[in-house]
Design a protein around this motif. Structure first.
Motif, PDB file in Angstrom:
ATOM      1  N   MET A   1     -25.409   1.829  -0.192  1.00  0.00           N
ATOM      2  CA  MET A   1     -26.277   2.493   1.075  1.00  0.00           C
ATOM      3  C   MET A   1     -26.179   3.837   1.146  1.00  0.00           C
ATOM      4  SD  MET A   1     -28.126   0.920   2.929  1.00  0.00           S
ATOM      5  CE  MET A   1     -29.129   1.315   4.654  1.00  0.00           C
ATOM      6  N   LEU A   2     -24.920   4.351   1.127  1.00  0.00           N
ATOM      7  CA  LEU A   2     -24.577   5.797   1.372  1.00  0.00           C
ATOM      8  C   LEU A   2     -25.419   6.614   0.169  1.00  0.00           C
ATOM      9  CD1 LEU A   2     -20.861   5.985   2.372  1.00  0.00           C
ATOM     10  CD2 LEU A   2     -23.125   6.305   3.548  1.00  0.00           C
ATOM     11  N   ASN A   3     -25.474   6.132  -0.850  1.00  0.00           N
ATOM     12  CA  ASN A   3     -26.267   6.614  -1.853  1.00  0.00           C
ATOM     13  C   ASN A   3     -27.776   6.768  -1.554  1.00  0.00           C
ATOM     14  OD1 ASN A   3     -26.480   8.219  -4.466  1.00  0.00           O
ATOM     15  ND2 ASN A   3     -26.927   6.467  -5.358  1.00  0.00           N
ATOM     16  N   ILE A   4     -28.182   5.898  -1.104  1.00  0.00           N
ATOM     17  CA  ILE A   4     -29.695   5.783  -0.868  1.00  0.00           C
ATOM     18  C   ILE A   4     -29.731   6.815   0.271  1.00  0.00           C
ATOM     19  CG2 ILE A   4     -31.629   4.335   0.138  1.00  0.00           C
ATOM     20  CD1 ILE A   4     -30.314   1.970  -1.304  1.00  0.00           C
ATOM     21  N   LEU A   5     -29.168   6.823   1.294  1.00  0.00           N
ATOM     22  CA  LEU A   5     -29.239   7.720   2.242  1.00  0.00           C
ATOM     23  C   LEU A   5     -29.062   9.305   2.016  1.00  0.00           C
ATOM     24  CD1 LEU A   5     -29.468   8.069   5.443  1.00  0.00           C
ATOM     25  CD2 LEU A   5     -27.131   7.687   5.658  1.00  0.00           C
ATOM     26  N   SER A   6     -28.142   9.257   0.944  1.00  0.00           N
ATOM     27  CA  SER A   6     -28.056  10.794   0.455  1.00  0.00           C
ATOM     28  C   SER A   6     -29.219  11.281  -0.342  1.00  0.00           C
ATOM     29  CB  SER A   6     -26.547  10.743  -0.288  1.00  0.00           C
ATOM     30  OG  SER A   6     -26.542  12.243  -1.230  1.00  0.00           O
ATOM     31  N   ILE A   7     -29.761  10.288  -1.078  1.00  0.00           N
ATOM     32  CA  ILE A   7     -31.209  10.461  -1.665  1.00  0.00           C
ATOM     33  C   ILE A   7     -32.078  10.906  -0.972  1.00  0.00           C
ATOM     34  CG2 ILE A   7     -32.921   9.849  -3.413  1.00  0.00           C
ATOM     35  CD1 ILE A   7     -30.575   7.999  -4.758  1.00  0.00           C
ATOM     36  N   LEU A   8     -32.226  10.129   0.278  1.00  0.00           N
ATOM     37  CA  LEU A   8     -33.416  10.347   1.469  1.00  0.00           C
ATOM     38  C   LEU A   8     -33.296  11.792   1.912  1.00  0.00           C
ATOM     39  CD1 LEU A   8     -33.627   6.939   2.989  1.00  0.00           C
ATOM     40  CD2 LEU A   8     -35.342   7.931   1.421  1.00  0.00           C
ATOM     41  N   ILE A   9     -31.919  12.213   2.047  1.00  0.00           N
ATOM     42  CA  ILE A   9     -31.689  13.506   2.684  1.00  0.00           C
ATOM     43  C   ILE A   9     -32.150  14.588   1.805  1.00  0.00           C
ATOM     44  CG2 ILE A   9     -29.731  15.111   3.365  1.00  0.00           C
ATOM     45  CD1 ILE A   9     -28.340  12.647   4.704  1.00  0.00           C
ATOM     46  N   GLY A  10     -31.736  14.218   0.583  1.00  0.00           N
ATOM     47  CA  GLY A  10     -31.818  15.319  -0.589  1.00  0.00           C
ATOM     48  C   GLY A  10     -33.502  15.465  -0.903  1.00  0.00           C
ATOM     49  N   LEU A  11     -34.318  14.341  -0.643  1.00  0.00           N
ATOM     50  CA  LEU A  11     -35.755  14.575  -0.677  1.00  0.00           C
ATOM     51  C   LEU A  11     -36.405  15.203   0.284  1.00  0.00           C
ATOM     52  CD1 LEU A  11     -36.592  10.979  -1.794  1.00  0.00           C
ATOM     53  CD2 LEU A  11     -36.671  12.979  -3.257  1.00  0.00           C
ATOM     54  N   VAL A  12     -35.693  15.005   1.780  1.00  0.00           N
ATOM     55  CA  VAL A  12     -36.020  15.916   2.853  1.00  0.00           C
ATOM     56  C   VAL A  12     -35.662  17.320   2.439  1.00  0.00           C
ATOM     57  CG1 VAL A  12     -35.643  16.409   5.180  1.00  0.00           C
ATOM     58  CG2 VAL A  12     -35.935  14.187   4.595  1.00  0.00           C
ATOM     59  N   VAL A  13     -34.436  17.619   2.038  1.00  0.00           N
ATOM     60  CA  VAL A  13     -34.170  18.868   1.650  1.00  0.00           C
ATOM     61  C   VAL A  13     -35.060  19.529   0.546  1.00  0.00           C
ATOM     62  CG1 VAL A  13     -32.212  20.295   0.487  1.00  0.00           C
ATOM     63  CG2 VAL A  13     -31.872  18.664   2.396  1.00  0.00           C
ATOM     64  N   LEU A  14     -35.581  18.599  -0.265  1.00  0.00           N
ATOM     65  CA  LEU A  14     -36.296  19.085  -1.320  1.00  0.00           C
ATOM     66  C   LEU A  14     -37.718  19.807  -0.714  1.00  0.00           C
ATOM     67  CD1 LEU A  14     -37.017  19.801  -4.297  1.00  0.00           C
ATOM     68  CD2 LEU A  14     -37.822  17.220  -4.347  1.00  0.00           C
ATOM     69  N   LEU A  15     -38.219  18.923   0.137  1.00  0.00           N
ATOM     70  CA  LEU A  15     -39.386  19.089   0.773  1.00  0.00           C
ATOM     71  C   LEU A  15     -39.474  20.449   1.625  1.00  0.00           C
ATOM     72  CD1 LEU A  15     -42.371  18.204   1.803  1.00  0.00           C
ATOM     73  CD2 LEU A  15     -41.147  17.103   3.729  1.00  0.00           C
ATOM     74  N   PHE A  16     -38.336  20.659   2.319  1.00  0.00           N
ATOM     75  CA  PHE A  16     -38.336  21.988   3.073  1.00  0.00           C
ATOM     76  C   PHE A  16     -37.941  22.932   2.039  1.00  0.00           C
ATOM     77  CE2 PHE A  16     -37.114  19.285   6.917  1.00  0.00           C
ATOM     78  CZ  PHE A  16     -38.199  19.617   7.547  1.00  0.00           C
ATOM     79  N   ALA A  17     -37.286  22.998   0.957  1.00  0.00           N
ATOM     80  CA  ALA A  17     -37.004  23.882   0.224  1.00  0.00           C
ATOM     81  C   ALA A  17     -38.216  24.443  -0.583  1.00  0.00           C
ATOM     82  CB  ALA A  17     -35.926  23.486  -1.056  1.00  0.00           C
ATOM     83  N   VAL A  18     -38.988  23.492  -0.923  1.00  0.00           N
ATOM     84  CA  VAL A  18     -40.288  23.837  -1.207  1.00  0.00           C
ATOM     85  C   VAL A  18     -41.304  24.882  -0.488  1.00  0.00           C
ATOM     86  CG1 VAL A  18     -42.831  23.197  -2.056  1.00  0.00           C
ATOM     87  CG2 VAL A  18     -40.927  21.937  -2.892  1.00  0.00           C
ATOM     88  N   VAL A  19     -41.009  24.599   0.725  1.00  0.00           N
ATOM     89  CA  VAL A  19     -41.581  25.528   1.789  1.00  0.00           C
ATOM     90  C   VAL A  19     -40.846  26.863   2.065  1.00  0.00           C
ATOM     91  CG1 VAL A  19     -42.114  25.683   4.441  1.00  0.00           C
ATOM     92  CG2 VAL A  19     -42.596  23.447   3.074  1.00  0.00           C
ATOM     93  N   GLY A  20     -39.606  26.830   1.728  1.00  0.00           N
ATOM     94  CA  GLY A  20     -38.427  27.877   1.945  1.00  0.00           C
ATOM     95  C   GLY A  20     -38.910  28.787   0.801  1.00  0.00           C
ATOM     96  N   PHE A  21     -39.473  28.427  -0.281  1.00  0.00           N
ATOM     97  CA  PHE A  21     -39.646  29.259  -1.476  1.00  0.00           C
ATOM     98  C   PHE A  21     -41.233  30.171  -1.273  1.00  0.00           C
ATOM     99  CE2 PHE A  21     -36.895  26.978  -3.874  1.00  0.00           C
ATOM    100  CZ  PHE A  21     -36.362  27.850  -4.808  1.00  0.00           C
ATOM    101  N   VAL A  22     -41.872  30.101  -0.241  1.00  0.00           N
ATOM    102  CA  VAL A  22     -42.884  30.862   0.296  1.00  0.00           C
ATOM    103  C   VAL A  22     -42.507  32.146   0.713  1.00  0.00           C
ATOM    104  CG1 VAL A  22     -44.809  31.235   1.810  1.00  0.00           C
ATOM    105  CG2 VAL A  22     -44.418  28.847   0.768  1.00  0.00           C
TER     106      VAL A  22
END
Length: 73
Positions: A1-22
């Motif tokens: 369960m913690l791994n799934i939560l970690s992956i979900l947080i990672g996907l949110v970070v990835l989404l914001f990181a794409v915006v942060g590259f602008v």
């Protein structure tokens, strides 16, 4: 369960990181990196390591982007 939560947080970070590259939105990385650290910590507590590895990779990429922009841009 913690791994799934970690992956979900990672996907949110990835989404914001794409915006942060602008250009001129590099300051967003100051908020992304601590969120990635939380995701990596949750991934370290789980038995599977894929969430931890995803978050560590995103932390490294965001830190490099932040250093290339001088910490602000």
């Amino acid at each position: 369960m913690l791994n799934i939560l970690s992956i979900l947080i990672g996907l949110v970070v990835l989404l914001f990181a794409v915006v942060g590259f602008v250009p001129l939105l590099g300051w967003l990385n100051w908020f992304i990196i601590p969120l990635g650290i939380v995701g990596a910590a949750l991934g370290a507590l789980s038995s599977s390591k894929s969430g931890r590895n995803l978050n560590i990779l995103l932390i490294i990429i965001c830190a490099l982007r932040l250093s290339l922009g001088g910490g602000l841009l």
